[in-house]
Enzyme design. Sequence first.
Site, PDB file in Angstrom:
ATOM      1  N   GLY A 104      -4.018 -13.936  -4.895  1.00 57.03           N
ATOM      2  CA  GLY A 104      -4.942 -15.067  -4.868  1.00 57.03           C
ATOM      3  C   GLY A 104      -5.528 -15.374  -6.230  1.00 57.03           C
ATOM      4  O   GLY A 104      -5.634 -16.539  -6.637  1.00 57.03           O
TER       5      GLY A 104
ATOM      6  N   CYS B 277     -14.640  -7.755  -5.157  1.00 53.27           N
ATOM      7  CA  CYS B 277     -14.416  -7.930  -6.592  1.00 53.27           C
ATOM      8  C   CYS B 277     -15.666  -7.678  -7.395  1.00 53.27           C
ATOM      9  O   CYS B 277     -15.616  -7.219  -8.510  1.00 53.27           O
ATOM     10  CB  CYS B 277     -13.960  -9.344  -6.906  1.00 53.27           C
ATOM     11  SG  CYS B 277     -12.472  -9.726  -6.090  1.00 53.27           S
TER      12      CYS B 277
ATOM     13  N   GLN C  78      -9.176 -17.050   2.437  1.00 47.06           N
ATOM     14  CA  GLN C  78      -9.785 -16.452   3.632  1.00 47.06           C
ATOM     15  C   GLN C  78      -9.442 -17.199   4.914  1.00 47.06           C
ATOM     16  O   GLN C  78      -9.848 -16.796   5.996  1.00 47.06           O
ATOM     17  CB  GLN C  78     -11.315 -16.395   3.465  1.00 47.06           C
ATOM     18  CG  GLN C  78     -11.780 -15.521   2.315  1.00 47.06           C
ATOM     19  CD  GLN C  78     -11.516 -14.031   2.534  1.00 47.06           C
ATOM     20  OE1 GLN C  78     -11.122 -13.601   3.613  1.00 47.06           O
ATOM     21  NE2 GLN C  78     -11.710 -13.234   1.495  1.00 47.06           N
TER      22      GLN C  78
ATOM     23  N   HIS D 246      -2.558 -10.128   1.175  1.00 45.92           N
ATOM     24  CA  HIS D 246      -3.213  -8.944   1.744  1.00 45.92           C
ATOM     25  C   HIS D 246      -4.436  -9.289   2.584  1.00 45.92           C
ATOM     26  O   HIS D 246      -5.043  -8.414   3.183  1.00 45.92           O
ATOM     27  CB  HIS D 246      -3.557  -7.922   0.652  1.00 45.92           C
ATOM     28  CG  HIS D 246      -4.717  -8.279  -0.221  1.00 45.92           C
ATOM     29  ND1 HIS D 246      -5.946  -7.697  -0.089  1.00 45.92           N
ATOM     30  CD2 HIS D 246      -4.828  -9.161  -1.226  1.00 45.92           C
ATOM     31  CE1 HIS D 246      -6.769  -8.189  -1.011  1.00 45.92           C
ATOM     32  NE2 HIS D 246      -6.118  -9.080  -1.699  1.00 45.92           N
TER      33      HIS D 246
ATOM     34  N   ASN E  48     -15.673 -16.332   1.211  1.00 44.19           N
ATOM     35  CA  ASN E  48     -15.307 -14.948   1.497  1.00 44.19           C
ATOM     36  C   ASN E  48     -16.489 -14.106   1.946  1.00 44.19           C
ATOM     37  O   ASN E  48     -16.330 -13.150   2.682  1.00 44.19           O
ATOM     38  CB  ASN E  48     -14.636 -14.308   0.278  1.00 44.19           C
ATOM     39  CG  ASN E  48     -15.431 -14.492  -0.994  1.00 44.19           C
ATOM     40  OD1 ASN E  48     -16.121 -15.500  -1.186  1.00 44.19           O
ATOM     41  ND2 ASN E  48     -15.357 -13.518  -1.871  1.00 44.19           N
TER      42      ASN E  48
END
Lengths: 478, 379
Positions: free
Chosen positions: B68, B322, B176, B198, B148
């Site tokens: 992404g 992140c 998402q 993922h 997210n």
Amino acid sequence: MFRKVVQTDCMKRRVVKYYSTTPMSSHMIMRFEKYAKVETFPLLKTYKVNVPHQFLIQGIIDGYQFSVSYKNEHWQKHEEKLDIDLGIEAKENLAEKIYFDYNATTPLDPRVLQKIMPFLQNLYANPHSAHSLGQKVNDELQKARSKVAKIIACSPHELIFTSGGTESINMALLGVVRHEKNSQKRNTIITAATEHSATLKTCAFLQSQGFKIKYLPLENGIVSLSALEEYLDEQTLLVTLMHVNNEVGTIQPVEKIGQIVRNSPALLHIDAVQALGKIPIDVQKIHVDLLSISAHKIYGPKGIGALYVNEQVNISPIIWGGSQEYQLRAGTQNVPGIIGMGEACQIALREMEKNSCHFHTMRQHFLQQLAQKQITFKLNHQLPTSLPTTLNISFPEIDGDTLMMMLDEKGVIVSRGAACNSKSQEPSATLLSLGISQSQARNSLRFSFGKYTTSEEINICINSIAEIKKTLNAKVLS
Amino acid sequence: MIYLDNNASSPLAPQVKQFLLEHLDIYANPSSFHTLGKNSRQLLDVAREQVAYLLGGSPREIIFTSGGTESNNLAILGSLPCAPKGQNHIITTKVEHPSVLNTMRYCEKQGWDITYLPVCKSGLPDLDYLTNSISSRTFLVSVMYANNETGVILPIDEITRILEKYNVIFHVDATQMIGRQPLSVSDHSIDLLTISAHKFHSLKGAGALYVKDGTRISSTVQGGKQERNLRSGTENFHNIIAMGQASYLAKTSFLDKMDKIEQMRNHLQNFILHNIPQCVVNGIRAPRIANTLNVSFRGVLGDVLVRELSQHNVYVSHGAACSSGAREPSHVLKAMNLEWDFITSAIRFSFSIYNTQQQIEDLKELLPKVVDKLRNMPE
């Protein structure tokens, strides 16, 4: 009788369900089960075969010929005759191929796969997550980083994981350029014409941005060190060269290059993708600032590579986002890839000596067999200065493409050069810049050996070449 | 183990895993000209069709990337060099993923004029602000489809309508959304759309950028000209074919199970609101993806709660993965103008189709106790 049901038009070629309206024999079911899941509905007396995509469908009907009727997207009934042999080899045949294209990519070592398995099962958390599951994955990731660090003798924190060799090379070149504040003045990059396309294309891009690119002259495939000394000046920002050439296997004297570049303000990037795991690499000895490596050339997974960045060197990221990889490469890490790369590096380091011997024997055997079969050939590189994994050979009067395809039909897989450029019918640019004539380059093939190569495979290959030569000669005579 | 951090990364679907294991013996470089290479290429193209099927585009509009983040970078940094003279304005929102926000910051340094749309308390962007800031100078609009951290779904339809009159490139980060809400690029005039494998039960290290036919975009990684010369480098073959399978599953079976997930999410949400005092569900007044629940437990530090829960084998997160390493307060909740106490005490539960009702029952037992313990802990 089979019925193929297609739910929407764009699924037509991919997701198809075959319904057998008649009971299938156990033999048929066994054939199907090789490729797809068979669900039986005893009450309905039907069998449903879920076929995930076209490739498998073709596997299924291999050896059979039958008609199916199905409804298309407008629910009109269609009759379709399915023919056997649709051009794709059934999967089991692939294993029987003899592979001489290890420089393009390598199969996964089973030991590497074993190491990856837990990361396909329970260890799926994001390594950046704060919870213990994320931390566990992160710990494993750092262990893998140490294993990779070991093979090039650097500290783990000097390694940045990327999506592969190409990205590493791009990151090295663009990262240095974008970090340089004084790029008006320091605007020269020194490289060579035989580099991988990732380097050459990035250099061409930088040239369009106003950078000066100087290409070093080559002597027998080796860059001229005196020219390097001459070219290096105050304006040189970066020297980028490959350790081992992907097409001819020539080894550059990287330590001497490092000595020379070290005495100038320029940075040194080495593309060690083809050297990794085949010869010892020591970043301290080379005095290299940046070094690119990739996992899928050493029996690791595709989609993972790394860039070594000396801790004294600052570069700019080329992909922005989260703070992964010491803030130099954003994006959730490819954990299974990194774990696989760690294991592949560990195995490669451990077995380097053994493999090196094997490669020498294989190359020797290959050349002996060629001589024994009295096949005339010309080498496109000097043996003493190239890695024994690669033989780039031209066969006079045989077109390389033709020979490659005829060998392929006989189950022997070779290539004409770098995989990235293999679609073009042009002779290899690398060979031309080595001073090899157009016609000789056109007649050239690259045979690259791996740790799974056997002398029997080489015998079959040479026999095939001899047979093909005979056939072609017969054609010419008639 | 109760894994409720699926917005950070999700487990591999068993069907995808099986498919992957069956195809691990295929290794040839898809760019190679020989039979083995062509065979790999064909499998790769099947995956491309599967992803196109998921998104509603055509296969040649799919560019595979490493994930992404790279897709978002390619969308933004790849389209900017194609901007006509005079168009130097970009619009995005304050609640984007770091891979968009940090790329924007880099662009700002390069001289681009960036408008960060504010969001309301609900988490939805201020569309009047968008109407007022968009002009003929605007070249790119980049927004996320679903947030997210809060799961809030942005009104892509309405945004499309505002953009209609302008000649802008519209990039949507749908990371998402996949497998959680049906979506089709052809329903809106989306030019670029990001997905990441993922997040929908496939492997890390693969993603894709949908590039609508005719969209001008240049490559950010140079080399062997793979992926229509937009993304060079040997394709991450296995991760990509796994993503293809997951795309098919996402379209055909994951979505069917979303009702069940929504019920579970709402069940937990109502339980928390009724049984744990001083809690706020962030983004509750906006449409949300069914799997995300963001709750602030006043008086508790979010990261402490995350660690405490993980002691009990419950895995949730405090903000996005992140940024969770950086221990910074969530920029999303800050942009929603939450009180400081609620920002630092926020936890994200993100469900997947592999969660069970029993897990929610177990969590209902555990959560009040843990929150209570932390609230009563001496400073």
